[in-house]
Design a protein around this motif. Sequence first.
Motif, PDB file in Angstrom:
ATOM      1  N   VAL A  36      48.157  53.019  49.626  1.00 16.52           N
ATOM      2  CA  VAL A  36      48.738  52.578  50.892  1.00 16.52           C
ATOM      3  C   VAL A  36      50.014  53.383  51.176  1.00 16.52           C
ATOM      4  CG1 VAL A  36      49.518  50.550  49.591  1.00 16.52           C
ATOM      5  CG2 VAL A  36      49.948  50.622  52.018  1.00 16.52           C
ATOM      6  N   ALA A  37      50.074  53.976  52.382  1.00 13.73           N
ATOM      7  CA  ALA A  37      51.237  54.795  52.724  1.00 13.73           C
ATOM      8  C   ALA A  37      52.390  53.884  53.106  1.00 13.73           C
ATOM      9  CB  ALA A  37      50.880  55.731  53.869  1.00 13.73           C
ATOM     10  N   LYS A  38      53.297  53.647  52.182  1.00 15.74           N
ATOM     11  CA  LYS A  38      54.399  52.703  52.408  1.00 15.74           C
ATOM     12  C   LYS A  38      55.643  53.369  51.869  1.00 15.74           C
ATOM     13  CE  LYS A  38      54.318  47.749  52.352  1.00 15.74           C
ATOM     14  NZ  LYS A  38      54.153  46.562  51.605  1.00 15.74           N
ATOM     15  N   PHE A  39      56.642  53.542  52.725  1.00 11.95           N
ATOM     16  CA  PHE A  39      57.819  54.258  52.261  1.00 11.95           C
ATOM     17  C   PHE A  39      58.954  53.268  52.081  1.00 11.95           C
ATOM     18  CE2 PHE A  39      55.177  56.891  54.935  1.00 11.95           C
ATOM     19  CZ  PHE A  39      54.899  57.955  54.089  1.00 11.95           C
ATOM     20  N   GLU A  40      59.188  52.833  50.861  1.00 11.01           N
ATOM     21  CA  GLU A  40      60.310  51.924  50.636  1.00 11.01           C
ATOM     22  C   GLU A  40      60.780  52.004  49.195  1.00 11.01           C
ATOM     23  OE1 GLU A  40      58.031  48.333  51.904  1.00 11.01           O
ATOM     24  OE2 GLU A  40      58.615  47.589  49.929  1.00 11.01           O
ATOM     25  N   TYR A  41      62.056  51.638  49.014  1.00 11.41           N
ATOM     26  CA  TYR A  41      62.676  51.764  47.700  1.00 11.41           C
ATOM     27  C   TYR A  41      62.473  50.543  46.813  1.00 11.41           C
ATOM     28  CZ  TYR A  41      65.083  56.103  48.881  1.00 11.41           C
ATOM     29  OH  TYR A  41      65.360  57.410  49.191  1.00 11.41           O
ATOM     30  N   SER A  42      61.815  49.472  47.351  1.00  8.42           N
ATOM     31  CA  SER A  42      61.797  48.201  46.617  1.00  8.42           C
ATOM     32  C   SER A  42      61.314  48.358  45.174  1.00  8.42           C
ATOM     33  CB  SER A  42      60.913  47.192  47.351  1.00  8.42           C
ATOM     34  OG  SER A  42      59.629  47.729  47.507  1.00  8.42           O
ATOM     35  N   TRP A  43      60.246  49.146  44.984  1.00  6.97           N
ATOM     36  CA  TRP A  43      59.703  49.277  43.628  1.00  6.97           C
ATOM     37  C   TRP A  43      60.741  49.894  42.678  1.00  6.97           C
ATOM     38  CZ3 TRP A  43      56.279  50.586  47.736  1.00  6.97           C
ATOM     39  CH2 TRP A  43      55.139  49.780  47.835  1.00  6.97           C
ATOM     40  N   GLN A  44      61.445  50.898  43.174  1.00  6.36           N
ATOM     41  CA  GLN A  44      62.400  51.595  42.290  1.00  6.36           C
ATOM     42  C   GLN A  44      63.709  50.822  42.147  1.00  6.36           C
ATOM     43  OE1 GLN A  44      61.606  55.557  44.331  1.00  6.36           O
ATOM     44  NE2 GLN A  44      61.965  56.185  42.228  1.00  6.36           N
ATOM     45  N   TRP A  45      64.150  50.154  43.216  1.00  2.00           N
ATOM     46  CA  TRP A  45      65.365  49.331  43.097  1.00  2.00           C
ATOM     47  C   TRP A  45      65.142  48.185  42.103  1.00  2.00           C
ATOM     48  CZ3 TRP A  45      66.707  49.102  49.078  1.00  2.00           C
ATOM     49  CH2 TRP A  45      67.340  50.301  49.439  1.00  2.00           C
ATOM     50  N   ALA A  46      63.874  47.780  41.920  1.00  7.12           N
ATOM     51  CA  ALA A  46      63.573  46.713  40.962  1.00  7.12           C
ATOM     52  C   ALA A  46      63.879  47.145  39.524  1.00  7.12           C
ATOM     53  CB  ALA A  46      62.114  46.295  41.094  1.00  7.12           C
ATOM     54  N   TYR A  47      64.119  48.432  39.301  1.00  8.12           N
ATOM     55  CA  TYR A  47      64.432  48.931  37.948  1.00  8.12           C
ATOM     56  C   TYR A  47      65.940  48.882  37.653  1.00  8.12           C
ATOM     57  CZ  TYR A  47      59.784  50.840  36.935  1.00  8.12           C
ATOM     58  OH  TYR A  47      58.453  50.991  36.665  1.00  8.12           O
ATOM     59  N   ARG A  48      66.753  48.422  38.624  1.00  5.15           N
ATOM     60  CA  ARG A  48      68.218  48.515  38.468  1.00  5.15           C
ATOM     61  C   ARG A  48      68.721  47.925  37.156  1.00  5.15           C
ATOM     62  NH1 ARG A  48      69.641  46.857  44.543  1.00  5.15           N
ATOM     63  NH2 ARG A  48      69.947  48.944  45.382  1.00  5.15           N
ATOM     64  N   GLU A  49      68.313  46.661  36.931  1.00  7.36           N
ATOM     65  CA  GLU A  49      68.848  45.964  35.756  1.00  7.36           C
ATOM     66  C   GLU A  49      68.440  46.654  34.465  1.00  7.36           C
ATOM     67  OE1 GLU A  49      68.251  41.711  36.423  1.00  7.36           O
ATOM     68  OE2 GLU A  49      68.867  41.481  34.321  1.00  7.36           O
ATOM     69  N   ARG A  50      67.187  47.116  34.430  1.00 10.50           N
ATOM     70  CA  ARG A  50      66.717  47.754  33.195  1.00 10.50           C
ATOM     71  C   ARG A  50      67.487  49.047  32.919  1.00 10.50           C
ATOM     72  NH1 ARG A  50      60.495  47.811  34.318  1.00 10.50           N
ATOM     73  NH2 ARG A  50      61.178  46.988  36.328  1.00 10.50           N
TER      74      ARG A  50
END
Length: 405
Positions: A117-131
């Motif tokens: 699915v062509a979806k351009f957003e940072y949500s997946w990568q921002w979810a790595y912040r804490e780690r």
Amino acid sequence: MSRVIIIGAGGVGNVVAKKCAQNDRVFSEVLIATRTVSKADKIVAEIKEHLPQSQTKFSTASVDADNVPALVELFNRFKPELVINVALPYQDLTIMDACLETGVHYLDTANYEPLDVAKFEYSWQWAYRERFEKAGLMALLGCGFDPGATNVFTAHHAKHHFKEIHYLDIVDCNNGNHGKAFATNFNPEINIREITANGRYYENGEWVETAPLEISQDIYYPKVQTRKSFVLYHEELESLVLNFPTIKRARFWMTFGESYIKHLSVLEGIGMTSIVPIDFRGQKIAPIEFLKAVLPAPESLAENYTGQTCIGVQAKGIGHDGQEKVHFVYNVCDHAATYREVQAQGVSYTTGVPAMIGAALMLQGVWNKVGVHNVEEFDPDPFIAEMNKWGLPVDELAGIELVRD
Ligand code: NDP
């Protein structure tokens, strides 16, 4: 003196590797790892031929960056401080996972996209912040030109020119000519997914959706030309409106020639740009992947490319003196000059140089903050100084409104 792995040996990987070779005081050992290792070997051979004085030690490896254990094995073997991810956006998360497992810093130039699915957003990568924070590691997202330098230009506006930015227009013009009937300047699959998606811009706290290429205007690109430009969604808008909350409207504009749009609409009309796999002689294949195989490879356009790119950011708002003002920060890059320097066209060059600069600033501790960050969160001054030094001179234009409301 640092050890770095570059993942991906396409148009952008070629430029990153050659700029690392030029900046050999920072990059002492570089491993280029990619799916088709012969492409990495070719880059290393060209570095030996064109930059024989470089002290950077290069090696190559084959890796499937969709496979976390394979990445972990490679990282443990080479022991890099930092990974520069210039493979495709599909590999961002697997590479971030491998970085966390092996204690390696991370940088990329495009936000994660799922294949289906062509979806351009940072949500997946921002979810790595804490780690990343817990691991004491830094991930720098979107450090190409747009995103990347455009985020730096916005931070520069905010630091040096504006008390409050109200209107932000990012403009991207490629006025080059590669002589082909139809070709894309970077990975065709990623490029076509971006352009055929609905447009979107930010206004008064909301995202306004448009049909693909629905909004256009003629924009004057300094030192280049006036070109018809279209509003499309671009990923840096998402982080910029969060990090600069005074922004009331943010738009992204890109130029497309008539012939390009005609070809694209025919290809779209007959289903060739679809990312939904079809059955073909017993094999599942996404039409856009087949189209990619037919189109010229972006790096093959470089040799006869002429003309320039002009990418910049116009800001309007209130200056430090309390008066309304408009200001433009931009770079012009010449395709033939980048070919002479690193055997690449301008679009790969404008992406690869900022990736090298971001990596160098991280390795030198100039940009240093654990967690997952976007480029505009850091001091723009050292970045712009490095752009001027490494082939992307930055210019400014005061008081002229290039993009109208
Ligand atoms: P290319 O398609 O030219 O190169 C991609 C490279 O990644 C190829 O060497 C490819 O290998 C490799 N690769 C793909 N999948 C894998 C995998 N699973 N494992 C290992 N290697 C893999 O793309 P570009 O160089 O044009 O673009 C690179 C990145 O830069 C993209 O993410 C693109 O979105 C981004 N970009 C960012 C811009 C910006 O300004 N921020 C502008 C332009 C691009 P193989 O050769 O075997 O296919």
